[in-house]
Design a protein around this motif. Structure first.
Motif, PDB file in Angstrom:
ATOM      1  N   ARG A 117      24.497  -1.735  15.698  1.00 37.62           N
ATOM      2  CA  ARG A 117      25.885  -1.938  15.290  1.00 37.62           C
ATOM      3  C   ARG A 117      26.696  -2.535  16.422  1.00 37.62           C
ATOM      4  O   ARG A 117      26.322  -2.448  17.597  1.00 37.62           O
ATOM      5  CB  ARG A 117      26.520  -0.623  14.840  1.00 37.62           C
ATOM      6  N   VAL A 118      27.831  -3.083  16.059  1.00 38.18           N
ATOM      7  CA  VAL A 118      28.843  -3.522  17.018  1.00 38.18           C
ATOM      8  C   VAL A 118      29.930  -2.464  17.134  1.00 38.18           C
ATOM      9  O   VAL A 118      30.323  -2.069  18.233  1.00 38.18           O
ATOM     10  CB  VAL A 118      29.461  -4.873  16.595  1.00 38.18           C
ATOM     11  N   PHE A 119      30.406  -1.987  15.991  1.00 40.61           N
ATOM     12  CA  PHE A 119      31.541  -1.066  15.954  1.00 40.61           C
ATOM     13  C   PHE A 119      31.094   0.381  15.775  1.00 40.61           C
ATOM     14  O   PHE A 119      30.150   0.668  15.020  1.00 40.61           O
ATOM     15  CB  PHE A 119      32.489  -1.433  14.811  1.00 40.61           C
ATOM     16  N   PHE A 120      31.793   1.276  16.458  1.00 42.07           N
ATOM     17  CA  PHE A 120      31.629   2.708  16.270  1.00 42.07           C
ATOM     18  C   PHE A 120      32.852   3.231  15.519  1.00 42.07           C
ATOM     19  O   PHE A 120      33.991   2.963  15.901  1.00 42.07           O
ATOM     20  CB  PHE A 120      31.477   3.415  17.622  1.00 42.07           C
ATOM     21  N   ASP A 121      32.588   3.975  14.440  1.00 42.00           N
ATOM     22  CA  ASP A 121      33.680   4.492  13.621  1.00 42.00           C
ATOM     23  C   ASP A 121      34.342   5.687  14.285  1.00 42.00           C
ATOM     24  O   ASP A 121      33.692   6.491  14.968  1.00 42.00           O
ATOM     25  CB  ASP A 121      33.154   4.909  12.248  1.00 42.00           C
ATOM     26  N   CYS A 122      35.633   5.804  14.052  1.00 41.26           N
ATOM     27  CA  CYS A 122      36.413   6.940  14.532  1.00 41.26           C
ATOM     28  C   CYS A 122      37.035   7.658  13.340  1.00 41.26           C
ATOM     29  O   CYS A 122      37.313   7.033  12.303  1.00 41.26           O
ATOM     30  CB  CYS A 122      37.520   6.475  15.479  1.00 41.26           C
ATOM     31  N   LEU A 123      37.261   8.940  13.477  1.00 42.92           N
ATOM     32  CA  LEU A 123      37.910   9.704  12.416  1.00 42.92           C
ATOM     33  C   LEU A 123      39.371   9.264  12.332  1.00 42.92           C
ATOM     34  O   LEU A 123      40.119   9.354  13.305  1.00 42.92           O
ATOM     35  CB  LEU A 123      37.820  11.200  12.716  1.00 42.92           C
ATOM     36  N   HIS A 124      39.793   8.782  11.172  1.00 43.84           N
ATOM     37  CA  HIS A 124      41.153   8.276  11.034  1.00 43.84           C
ATOM     38  C   HIS A 124      41.803   8.611   9.704  1.00 43.84           C
ATOM     39  O   HIS A 124      43.027   8.635   9.598  1.00 43.84           O
ATOM     40  CB  HIS A 124      41.166   6.750  11.210  1.00 43.84           C
ATOM     41  N   SER A 125      41.002   8.902   8.685  1.00 42.37           N
ATOM     42  CA  SER A 125      41.549   9.046   7.334  1.00 42.37           C
ATOM     43  C   SER A 125      42.564  10.180   7.176  1.00 42.37           C
ATOM     44  O   SER A 125      43.480  10.047   6.350  1.00 42.37           O
ATOM     45  CB  SER A 125      40.407   9.219   6.322  1.00 42.37           C
ATOM     46  N   PRO A 126      42.470  11.299   7.933  1.00 47.00           N
ATOM     47  CA  PRO A 126      43.483  12.349   7.718  1.00 47.00           C
ATOM     48  C   PRO A 126      44.868  12.008   8.276  1.00 47.00           C
ATOM     49  O   PRO A 126      45.836  12.689   7.936  1.00 47.00           O
ATOM     50  CB  PRO A 126      42.893  13.560   8.459  1.00 47.00           C
ATOM     51  N   PHE A 127      44.955  10.999   9.115  1.00 45.94           N
ATOM     52  CA  PHE A 127      46.168  10.799   9.902  1.00 45.94           C
ATOM     53  C   PHE A 127      47.027   9.673   9.320  1.00 45.94           C
ATOM     54  O   PHE A 127      47.259   8.639   9.941  1.00 45.94           O
ATOM     55  CB  PHE A 127      45.794  10.517  11.361  1.00 45.94           C
ATOM     56  N   ASN A 128      47.513   9.895   8.118  1.00 48.33           N
ATOM     57  CA  ASN A 128      48.181   8.838   7.365  1.00 48.33           C
ATOM     58  C   ASN A 128      49.549   8.468   7.919  1.00 48.33           C
ATOM     59  O   ASN A 128      50.080   7.405   7.572  1.00 48.33           O
ATOM     60  CB  ASN A 128      48.322   9.256   5.898  1.00 48.33           C
ATOM     61  N   GLU A 129      50.127   9.327   8.748  1.00 49.76           N
ATOM     62  CA  GLU A 129      51.447   9.000   9.292  1.00 49.76           C
ATOM     63  C   GLU A 129      51.382   7.937  10.386  1.00 49.76           C
ATOM     64  O   GLU A 129      52.412   7.393  10.797  1.00 49.76           O
ATOM     65  CB  GLU A 129      52.153  10.247   9.822  1.00 49.76           C
ATOM     66  N   PHE A 130      50.175   7.641  10.847  1.00 47.31           N
ATOM     67  CA  PHE A 130      49.999   6.606  11.865  1.00 47.31           C
ATOM     68  C   PHE A 130      49.377   5.357  11.249  1.00 47.31           C
ATOM     69  O   PHE A 130      48.497   5.445  10.392  1.00 47.31           O
ATOM     70  CB  PHE A 130      49.081   7.105  12.990  1.00 47.31           C
ATOM     71  N   LYS A 131      49.824   4.205  11.706  1.00 46.12           N
ATOM     72  CA  LYS A 131      49.168   2.964  11.325  1.00 46.12           C
ATOM     73  C   LYS A 131      47.788   2.910  11.973  1.00 46.12           C
ATOM     74  O   LYS A 131      47.580   3.441  13.058  1.00 46.12           O
ATOM     75  CB  LYS A 131      50.004   1.767  11.757  1.00 46.12           C
ATOM     76  N   ILE A 175      29.483  14.041  16.859  1.00 47.06           N
ATOM     77  CA  ILE A 175      30.776  14.710  16.941  1.00 47.06           C
ATOM     78  C   ILE A 175      31.854  13.700  16.567  1.00 47.06           C
ATOM     79  O   ILE A 175      31.826  12.561  17.063  1.00 47.06           O
ATOM     80  CB  ILE A 175      31.017  15.254  18.365  1.00 47.06           C
ATOM     81  N   PRO A 176      32.817  14.068  15.733  1.00 50.52           N
ATOM     82  CA  PRO A 176      33.876  13.119  15.382  1.00 50.52           C
ATOM     83  C   PRO A 176      34.711  12.716  16.594  1.00 50.52           C
ATOM     84  O   PRO A 176      35.168  13.566  17.366  1.00 50.52           O
ATOM     85  CB  PRO A 176      34.732  13.885  14.364  1.00 50.52           C
ATOM     86  N   ALA A 177      34.905  11.422  16.751  1.00 56.52           N
ATOM     87  CA  ALA A 177      35.788  10.886  17.788  1.00 56.52           C
ATOM     88  C   ALA A 177      37.126  10.537  17.146  1.00 56.52           C
ATOM     89  O   ALA A 177      37.178   9.889  16.099  1.00 56.52           O
ATOM     90  CB  ALA A 177      35.181   9.646  18.425  1.00 56.52           C
ATOM     91  N   ILE A 178      38.195  10.974  17.788  1.00 54.92           N
ATOM     92  CA  ILE A 178      39.556  10.640  17.359  1.00 54.92           C
ATOM     93  C   ILE A 178      40.212   9.901  18.510  1.00 54.92           C
ATOM     94  O   ILE A 178      40.306  10.437  19.621  1.00 54.92           O
ATOM     95  CB  ILE A 178      40.366  11.892  17.002  1.00 54.92           C
ATOM     96  N   ILE A 179      40.653   8.675  18.258  1.00 56.66           N
ATOM     97  CA  ILE A 179      41.294   7.880  19.303  1.00 56.66           C
ATOM     98  C   ILE A 179      42.697   7.526  18.843  1.00 56.66           C
ATOM     99  O   ILE A 179      42.872   6.871  17.811  1.00 56.66           O
ATOM    100  CB  ILE A 179      40.484   6.609  19.617  1.00 56.66           C
TER     101      ILE A 179
END
Length: 218
Positions: A117-131, A175-179
């Motif tokens: 892969r090129v991209f590593f996914d980050c946990l983002h779906s719960p954080f709808n208040e942020f773009k 482990i989920p990464a959150i950035i």
């Protein structure tokens, strides 16, 4: 337990002041702090700048503290006007724009063979208040037109020196990464160095509020 990695003490200082039951610790030779924030047990490590320092710190936190999540927050530069200075963004995916084996294999820039892969996914779906936006990581404070165009062409708006290395470690350890990143400077408006110096403290002051919103969703 939640692990948090920040590159610079200046980015972390206001957050650390908001922690409760703080104790100084160390992760490898890095300054670290354990305590609580929003009722959750946390460990915060100041990794220093760069991919190697970030990856070493991430793996050590995972080995010693077994966190449920690993969060990376701090300041980033923007390479185009799709994002705004002094705003905070959650990263959906990230890549290493300075990882290049294209002269050896017909693969895309940033492609890492052992992960396919090129991209590593980050946990983002719960954080709808942020773009949401994507991040490119490299071991240089890039300010030139060539890097800005290169990063934009990968579909990324943000650039830093740690995030994708942390995400790769998290992928290896499942482990989920959150950035979550605050934009300190935007390419093409004025000196990126001057913008970074001017805006860093304002971003850092608001990081406790930003991380509180993240904690409310995990």
């Amino acid at each position: 337990m939640i692990g948090i990695i920040i590159a610079l003490k200046s980015e972390a200082k206001y957050f650390i002041k908001k922690m409760e039951n703080v104790k100084e610790a160390s992760v490898l030779d890095k300054k670290a702090y354990t305590g609580e924030f929003c009722g959750k047990k946390i460990v915060v490590a100041i990794s220093g700048i760069g991919k190697v320092s970030a990856a070493l710190t991430a793996q050590k936190i995972i080995d010693e503290y077994a966190p449920e999540y690993l969060i990376n927050f701090g300041s980033v530069g923007a390479v185009n006007n799709s994002v705004n200075v002094l705003e905070y963004y959650v990263v959906d995916k990230c890549m290493q724009y300075d990882f290049d084996v294209t002269s050896l294999d017909p693969v895309p820039l940033g492609y890492i063979q052992e992960y396919d892969r090129v991209f590593f996914d980050c946990l983002h779906s719960p954080f709808n208040e942020f773009k949401k936006t994507s991040l490119a990581t490299g071991d240089r404070f890039s300010t030139g037109k060539e890097d800005a165009e290169l990063i934009s062409n990968q579909g990324c708006a943000l650039r830093d020196m740690e995030g994708a290395a942390i995400a790769q470690v998290c992928a290896s350890d499942n482990i989920p990464a959150i950035i979550i990143k605050g934009v300190s400077d935007v390419y093409g408006s004025e000196s990126e160095q001057d913008q970074f110096i001017k805006n860093l403290d304002s971003l850092a002051r608001n990081f406790p509020r930003v991380i509180e919103k993240i904690f409310n969703k995990i």
